[in-house]
Write a protein that holds these residues in place. Structure first.
Motif, PDB file in Angstrom:
ATOM      1  N   UNK A  60      -1.146  -3.761   4.949  1.00 48.24           N
ATOM      2  CA  UNK A  60      -0.464  -2.926   3.963  1.00 48.24           C
ATOM      3  C   UNK A  60      -1.228  -1.620   3.754  1.00 48.24           C
ATOM      4  N   UNK A  61      -2.553  -1.725   3.725  1.00 48.52           N
ATOM      5  CA  UNK A  61      -3.361  -0.513   3.543  1.00 48.52           C
ATOM      6  C   UNK A  61      -3.097   0.466   4.680  1.00 48.52           C
ATOM      7  N   UNK A  62      -3.065  -0.062   5.906  1.00 49.02           N
ATOM      8  CA  UNK A  62      -2.830   0.813   7.055  1.00 49.02           C
ATOM      9  C   UNK A  62      -1.456   1.447   6.951  1.00 49.02           C
ATOM     10  N   UNK A  63      -0.455   0.634   6.542  1.00 52.32           N
ATOM     11  CA  UNK A  63       0.887   1.184   6.410  1.00 52.32           C
ATOM     12  C   UNK A  63       0.917   2.375   5.455  1.00 52.32           C
ATOM     13  N   UNK A  64       0.309   2.190   4.284  1.00 49.63           N
ATOM     14  CA  UNK A  64       0.350   3.271   3.285  1.00 49.63           C
ATOM     15  C   UNK A  64      -0.446   4.486   3.744  1.00 49.63           C
ATOM     16  N   UNK A  65      -1.519   4.232   4.482  1.00 48.66           N
ATOM     17  CA  UNK A  65      -2.293   5.370   4.982  1.00 48.66           C
ATOM     18  C   UNK A  65      -1.497   6.155   6.020  1.00 48.66           C
ATOM     19  N   UNK A  66      -0.774   5.430   6.855  1.00 47.06           N
ATOM     20  CA  UNK A  66       0.065   6.119   7.850  1.00 47.06           C
ATOM     21  C   UNK A  66       1.102   6.980   7.134  1.00 47.06           C
TER      22      UNK A  66
ATOM     23  N   UNK B   5      -2.407   2.573  -0.823  1.00 47.65           N
ATOM     24  CA  UNK B   5      -3.239   2.145   0.306  1.00 47.65           C
ATOM     25  C   UNK B   5      -4.580   1.630  -0.169  1.00 47.65           C
ATOM     26  N   UNK B   6      -5.189   2.337  -1.097  1.00 48.09           N
ATOM     27  CA  UNK B   6      -6.487   1.901  -1.607  1.00 48.09           C
ATOM     28  C   UNK B   6      -6.363   0.568  -2.324  1.00 48.09           C
ATOM     29  N   UNK B   7      -5.287   0.430  -3.139  1.00 46.53           N
ATOM     30  CA  UNK B   7      -5.069  -0.835  -3.837  1.00 46.53           C
ATOM     31  C   UNK B   7      -4.938  -1.996  -2.848  1.00 46.53           C
ATOM     32  N   UNK B   8      -4.205  -1.738  -1.773  1.00 47.32           N
ATOM     33  CA  UNK B   8      -4.015  -2.790  -0.761  1.00 47.32           C
ATOM     34  C   UNK B   8      -5.352  -3.179  -0.141  1.00 47.32           C
TER      35      UNK B   8
ATOM     36  N   UNK C  53       3.811  13.043  -3.493  1.00 46.28           N
ATOM     37  CA  UNK C  53       4.160  11.697  -3.039  1.00 46.28           C
ATOM     38  C   UNK C  53       2.990  11.071  -2.294  1.00 46.28           C
ATOM     39  N   UNK C  54       2.296  11.883  -1.481  1.00 46.68           N
ATOM     40  CA  UNK C  54       1.202  11.327  -0.690  1.00 46.68           C
ATOM     41  C   UNK C  54       0.075  10.843  -1.587  1.00 46.68           C
ATOM     42  N   UNK C  55      -0.078  11.453  -2.746  1.00 43.63           N
ATOM     43  CA  UNK C  55      -1.148  11.001  -3.629  1.00 43.63           C
ATOM     44  C   UNK C  55      -0.826   9.621  -4.188  1.00 43.63           C
ATOM     45  N   UNK C  56       0.472   9.342  -4.323  1.00 39.37           N
ATOM     46  CA  UNK C  56       0.878   7.996  -4.737  1.00 39.37           C
ATOM     47  C   UNK C  56       0.650   7.004  -3.595  1.00 39.37           C
ATOM     48  N   UNK C  57       1.047   7.386  -2.383  1.00 44.91           N
ATOM     49  CA  UNK C  57       0.947   6.431  -1.271  1.00 44.91           C
ATOM     50  C   UNK C  57      -0.510   6.115  -0.950  1.00 44.91           C
TER      51      UNK C  57
ATOM     52  N   UNK D 109     -15.159   1.238   0.179  1.00 47.18           N
ATOM     53  CA  UNK D 109     -15.847   2.308  -0.540  1.00 47.18           C
ATOM     54  C   UNK D 109     -15.463   3.662   0.040  1.00 47.18           C
ATOM     55  N   UNK D 110     -15.430   3.744   1.374  1.00 50.29           N
ATOM     56  CA  UNK D 110     -15.031   5.006   1.999  1.00 50.29           C
ATOM     57  C   UNK D 110     -13.599   5.366   1.635  1.00 50.29           C
ATOM     58  N   UNK D 111     -12.758   4.339   1.598  1.00 55.70           N
ATOM     59  CA  UNK D 111     -11.357   4.597   1.276  1.00 55.70           C
ATOM     60  C   UNK D 111     -11.219   5.071  -0.174  1.00 55.70           C
ATOM     61  N   UNK D 112     -12.045   4.501  -1.039  1.00 60.30           N
ATOM     62  CA  UNK D 112     -12.021   4.962  -2.434  1.00 60.30           C
ATOM     63  C   UNK D 112     -12.377   6.444  -2.508  1.00 60.30           C
ATOM     64  N   UNK D 113     -13.425   6.832  -1.750  1.00 55.54           N
ATOM     65  CA  UNK D 113     -13.843   8.236  -1.778  1.00 55.54           C
ATOM     66  C   UNK D 113     -12.760   9.142  -1.188  1.00 55.54           C
ATOM     67  N   UNK D 114     -12.115   8.652  -0.134  1.00 54.98           N
ATOM     68  CA  UNK D 114     -11.007   9.443   0.432  1.00 54.98           C
ATOM     69  C   UNK D 114      -9.901   9.630  -0.603  1.00 54.98           C
TER      70      UNK D 114
END
Lengths: 265, 660, 195
Positions: C87-93, C76-79, C68-72, C165-170
């Motif tokens: 929204x990105x922060x929400x999904x990362x949390x 987050x990255x899409x946001x 599930x976390x891989x989906x969330x 870019x960092x978020x993409x790598x994460x």
């Protein structure tokens, strides 16, 4: 008694193999060394008489030659490797009409134990065997990695705790040869040698009788004694050996030791 | 000893001082003295500021490269002292203890191998690649300058652990390969093997990152027009070597980490008991170890290619062949690791397959030698020092190649494995093959980096002493190996070997003189630098892009990036009396600011290593926390670059033209 | 002939390429630990085997949490790409919570095994089991720290190109850990549970 293909010793066959390969390679190596020196001298900058083609950077003919010659050489050597590796596989018994002398060798820090399962005797740092009869070793270690070799007779094989390796050798003459651990294993490694005595049948029987005259028995206590590291210790004879001791030693370190579920088969 | 019962200092106590022999005390004093002398020198000459901002925190690939090479040369001396001590011991230890007790002798050969591979050869190679590859591909820096600095400081931190083991505690006695079960706690309970493990892990992580950095640099930062098949040979070999670093070094990290888990936390990867699997160590170690040989030698092949072409004043013969041969070697290097333990009893089929695979590598290697040979053919060879090393290499290397093929025949290997024949073979590959290549590179590119040439006389002396010294030191070891002498003998009883061992000691002494000549050459050249100065940027009439810019290059390497349309484009332009087409743009050049992250992470990883070695858990945790904190904080920084204005660049260019 | 792109445009591109190389290197690292596990799986030294130790419930929960976390994290990255920091922060949390949950169950399982005298020092099998699962767990921990850092950066800097870019790598890293987990699941637990 001679066996076709095993005249002399395994060591001599291995040496001949090395010399053949060496000779074959010299066919390429010597020209390369000579040409390097000749080209360097002939095309020195001060020699303005020599030809100079600064933009010449390739020639299909020459390059196929450059790839072809080493390839042909390696095909030849590779064939040799395949045949000789199978013929001189240390695990394959020496073909013979006579039963092999069986010896079980165990490496300790820093000595070798030899068990003669068919004779029920054992020795430390000295082993004997009748000449002109194949030798079949089962080898293991109760310490770190060791490598068992009697150079005069043939190549080496590792001794590893919990693992059994095999070596088949042959002596075509009587004599006293040095055997040793070839794999560095700590402080006493340099002195971890033993005497390998190739004897006539009568001398061998006398030697066995001498060992049987000893007072010691190789049992669990004697094994504990052997586990204590020692350097250049004395030769020890055991008149008697607890049956199956070699297998017990192997099993102590086997990965399936205490395997109750039978996973290891 | 339960690790939880230990105090702040873990298992470190007064007995860690090397008071067990005068030789050890001497080694410790020399190490401490040399360190103190450097610190004092920097203080007296008031160079701390320059040292800090010009070197320690610099992200300029050329300066990082120089630091790598300085580290390599320091470790060369340390590793060589070990070597000559081994040779002296074996020269005199017939039926005697010589002057070194076994445990001390065992430490010395272990540190010799570890230092020469991980802290001499690897940094020397990484340094040369660092300095030269960006210049050869017409780039202004590597892809990740900060990562580059971190890699260097991790390597330096590993080297620091090896050096400090001479003063505090002892080094491993398990050899540079650290084979278990001997290297397990049961047989070697002290700190020695732990020093080895952590030095290797820390520098290995640095090397993996260097590999990634160089691959991205080479594949993404080439000058406009420089297609792959137009790259200089050295760049090709650096690329293949870097790919091997990225794919092979994880095996080393895994295997040493597992050994550490066994030793420190009672795991059972490689122990004799409880289901350990010591053979797995050998497989994992050599899955790294064999490619490592090619990681080291491929760049040396690249250097030889550059040197032989430049000093023969001729195009490199068979460039495509050389490229394919390099790639084939890189791939095959992963398929032969089992030849390091034919004697394990794997069975005839397996042994034969790996024996043949090993020999197959001989084909592309042979191709390379022929290509260099035909580069000299119909050339105009100028005997400057770099090509002298190359010639010596070509003659000696084929001998080493031949003995390598002999070792690849399993039945022959059974008789020569673990003997000095093997020792002679791999030194024959690594001294003429690797080290002579790096020394050729050092003398070839020195004027590029410092703006003046190294003078020739001492270089030639060094070349002869190294070459003859090598032959005296190692050819006799082939013979003693054939006569059954095992490697790593502290004492021996066979009088037949001694004359040969004395000869190898004499050879080591000649190599010592060769090293002294290298130092004298450096000294003499610095003293006479005004006579040796290179104002053209191209002192050797060379062919590749690094010679297009000034010596030393400006911090941004190229004022305008060259546009490349053929191989040896710089040479072709010179021939035509024209200049290379340049890509001008008036924008400023952005360069990375200095950063102390690298040195901080180096220090933190030193703490992790030292803490784990001595069971000072708080120190290891501190190092780990510092590492994490620094990385996170750094990721918030935006102002990591500065600009050089186009006016400044124009001014530099004008000044350089004025100087010519 | 290529044209030179300025350094700033190139940087994320180079960083992503470099990160792919790191992932390949890390994949080899895991591959070798997997190989070691396969070599040692039967070296139980008389101790417990996988059948005795593994629990299907724990495994199912862990797998669901991580998948599930891989989906969330992808959400987050899409946001972040569509510049929606909140929204990105929400999904990362959410991702962090799921990841922490995964780790909690993993720690519980490992602790439980140690308590039953089936720790890594018991046998070669358990040594390689703890190392493989532990290495994956340490990677997840590093991923969590990284995700927390990204939450802070999104909050402070917003979804700027370097942050994205960092978020993409994460995200790549997190997907990679998922793939490794599927490996762990198939190589360790399935044979153990079915065995």
């Amino acid at each position: 008694m001679k066996i076709k293909g095993f005249e002399g010793t395994v060591a001599m066959i291995e040496r001949d193999l090395m010399l053949t390969a060496f000779g074959l390679m010299l066919l390429v190596v010597v020209p390369v060394i000579v040409l390097t020196l000749v080209f360097a001298w002939r095309y020195r900058a001060t020699n303005t008489n020599a030809a100079y083609s600064p933009d010449w950077g390739g020639s299909p003919l020459l390059e196929s030659f450059i790839w072809g010659v080493p390839a042909v050489l390696i095909i030849g050597l590779g064939t040799m490797v395949w045949k000789s590796t199978h013929r001189l596989d240390p695990y394959s018994p020496i073909p013979s009409d006579v039963a092999a002398t069986r010896i079980q060798a165990v490496a300790y820090d820093w000595k070798w134990l030899f068990i003669y399962p068919d004779l029920g005797i054992a020795t430390v740092d000295e082993m004997a065997f009748p000449q002109d009869r194949p030798l079949a070793f089962q080898i293991t270690s109760e310490v770190g990695l060791n490598s068992f070799m009697i150079r005069h007779l043939g190549g080496q094989i590792y001794a590893m705790a919990g693992m059994e390796t095999q070596l088949h050798l042959w002596a075509d003459e009587t004599g006293k040869f040095e055997g040793r651990n070839m794999q560095y294993s700590g402080e006493g490694f340099s002195n971890q040698t033993f005497d390998a005595l190739a004897l006539s049948t009568e001398d061998f029987d006398a030697w066995v009788a001498k060992v049987r005259d000893a007072s010691l028995t190789l049992n669990a206590d004697a094994r504990k004694e052997l586990m204590k590291p020692s350097v250049s210790g004395p030769v020890v004879y055991y008149k008697d050996v607890t049956a199956g001791l070699f297998e017990t030693i192997l099993d102590t370190y086997s990965n399936c030791h205490g395997d109750l579920d039978g996973i290891c088969g | 000893m339960r690790m939880t019962d230990l105090g702040w200092l873990g298992r470190l106590g007064i007995e860690a001082l090397p008071l067990y022999s005068w030789v050890a005390v001497g080694g410790a004093l020399v190490t401490v003295g040399a360190g103190a002398a450097v610190l004092l020198g920097l203080t007296i000459s008031r160079q701390w500021g320059n040292f800090w901002s010009g070197w320690v925190t610099s992200l300029d690939h050329k300066r990082i490269g120089v630091m790598y090479i300085v580290l390599a040369l320091i470790m060369l001396i340390r590793g060589f002292v070990d070597a000559i001590m081994i040779r002296l011991q074996q020269a005199i230890a017939l039926n005697s203890e010589g002057y070194l007790p076994p445990e001390h002798f065992d430490q010395i050969f272990s540190s010799h191998g570890t230092i020469m591979i991980f802290f001499m050869a690897m940094p020397f190679m990484t340094g040369l690649i660092n300095i030269i590859v960006p210049l050869q591909i017409g780039a202004r820096d590597v892809a990740f300058p900060l990562l580059n600095s971190i890699s260097f400081w991790l390597t330096a931190s590993g080297a620091g652990l090896v050096l400090i083991s001479l003063v505090i505690g002892r080094f491993s006695t398990a050899g540079w390969t650290g084979y278990p079960p001997y290297s397990g706690v049961e047989f070697t309970p002290g700190v020695g093997v732990d020093y080895w493990i952590w030095a290797v892990i820390i520098s290995g992580v640095g090397t993996t990152m260097s590999g990634i950095n160089f691959i991205v640099t080479i594949l993404r930062k080439r000058a406009p027009g420089m297609k792959l098949m137009l790259m200089p040979m050295f760049v090709w070999t650096a690329l293949c070597s870097s790919i091997l670093m990225v794919f092979a070094f994880p095996a080393l990290t895994v295997v040493t980490a597992m050994l550490s888990l066994d030793r420190t936390f009672g795991f059972h990867f490689f122990t004799n008991d409880a289901g350990g699997e010591a053979m797995n160590y050998m497989n994992l170690f050599w899955i790294w170890g064999h490619p490592e040989v090619y990681i080291l030698i491929l760049p040396a092949f690249g250097i030889f290619s550059e040197v032989v072409s430049t000093f023969s004043s001729k195009r490199l013969f068979g460039y495509p062949s050389l490229v394919y041969a390099t790639a084939v070697i890189a791939i095959l290097s992963f398929t032969v690791w089992l030849h390091h333990f034919f004697t394990m009893g794997a069975g005839a089929n397996v042994n034969a397959v790996f024996g043949i695979a090993t020999m197959v590598i001989g084909v592309p290697t042979g191709v390379k030698v022929f290509d260099w040979l035909f580069t000299m053919f119909r050339g105009r060879i100028r005997f400057e020092t770099p090509i002298l090393w190359t010639l010596s290499f070509m003659v000696l290397f084929v001998i080493g190649g031949m003995t390598g093929v002999l070792l690849a025949i399993p039945p022959v290997n059974f008789t020569t494995h673990n003997t000095t024949f093997l020792v002679a073979h791999f030194h024959n590959m690594i001294i003429p093959g690797v080290l002579f290549g790096y020394l050729a590179g050092y003398m070839y590119w020195f004027p590029k980096v410092f703006g003046f040439r190294l003078e020739r006389k001492w270089g030639v002396w060094s070349f002869w002493l190294w070459t003859i010294g090598f032959m005296l030191a190692f050819l006799p070891l082939y013979w003693t190996g054939l006569r059954g002498m095992p490697r790593r003998m502290e004492t021996y009883a066979n009088a037949e070997w001694q004359p040969f061992l004395v000869l190898t000691f004499v050879g080591a002494c000649l190599i010592l003189c060769g090293i002294i000549c290298l130092a004298l050459q450096l000294w003499a050249s610095v003293s006479k630098r005004s006579q040796l100065v290179d104002t053209t940027g191209d002192p050797w009439d060379a062919r590749t892009l690094e010679w297009m810019t000034s010596s030393p290059p400006p911090v941004y390497n190229f004022a305008a990036l060259p546009v490349v349309s053929e191989r040896d484009a710089f040479h072709v332009a010179k021939q035509n009396g024209t200049h290379l087409k340049l890509e001008f743009d008036d924008s400023d050049i952005h360069l990375p600011r200095n950063s102390m992250i690298g040195v901080i992470l180096g220090g933190a990883s030193f703490c992790i290593g030292f803490g784990m070695i001595w069971y000072m858990w708080w120190l290891a945790l501190l190092g780990l926390s510092a590492t994490i904190a620094v990385i996170i904080l750094r990721s918030f920084r935006e102002d990591t670059e500065y600009s050089v204005s186009s006016q400044q660049i124009a001014f530099d260019v004008a000044e350089r033209q004025g100087a010519q | 002939m290529t044209t030179e792109v300025s350094r700033e445009d190139n940087l994320p591109n180079e960083a992503e390429f470099g990160f792919w190389l790191y992932l390949m290197s890390d994949a080899i690292l895991f591959g070798l630990i997997f190989a070691t596990y396969v070599v040692m799986v039967n070296n139980t030294a008389g101790g417990p085997t996988g059948d005795d130790l593994f629990s299907l419930n724990n495994l199912t929960i862990q797998t669901v949490l991580l998948l599930t976390s891989t989906l969330t994290i992808a959400l987050g990255h899409q946001a972040a790409v569509s510049k929606n920091a909140g929204s990105a922060i929400f999904w990362l949390v959410v991702t962090c919570v799921l990841g922490a949950g995964f780790l909690a169950f993993e720690l519980r399982e490992l602790n439980d095994m140690v308590a039953r005298e089936a720790g890594p020092g018991r046998s070669g099998f358990l040594t390689s089991f703890f190392t493989l699962v532990g290495t994956h767990g340490l990677h997840v921990t590093a991923g969590l720290l990284w995700a927390l850092t990204m939450i802070a950066q999104l909050a402070i800097k917003g979804p700027t190109p370097p942050v994205a870019s960092r978020l993409l790598r994460l995200t790549l890293f997190w997907h990679f850990l998922d793939i490794v987990w599927i490996g762990v699941f198939s190589v360790i637990y399935l044979p153990g549970l079915m065995g």
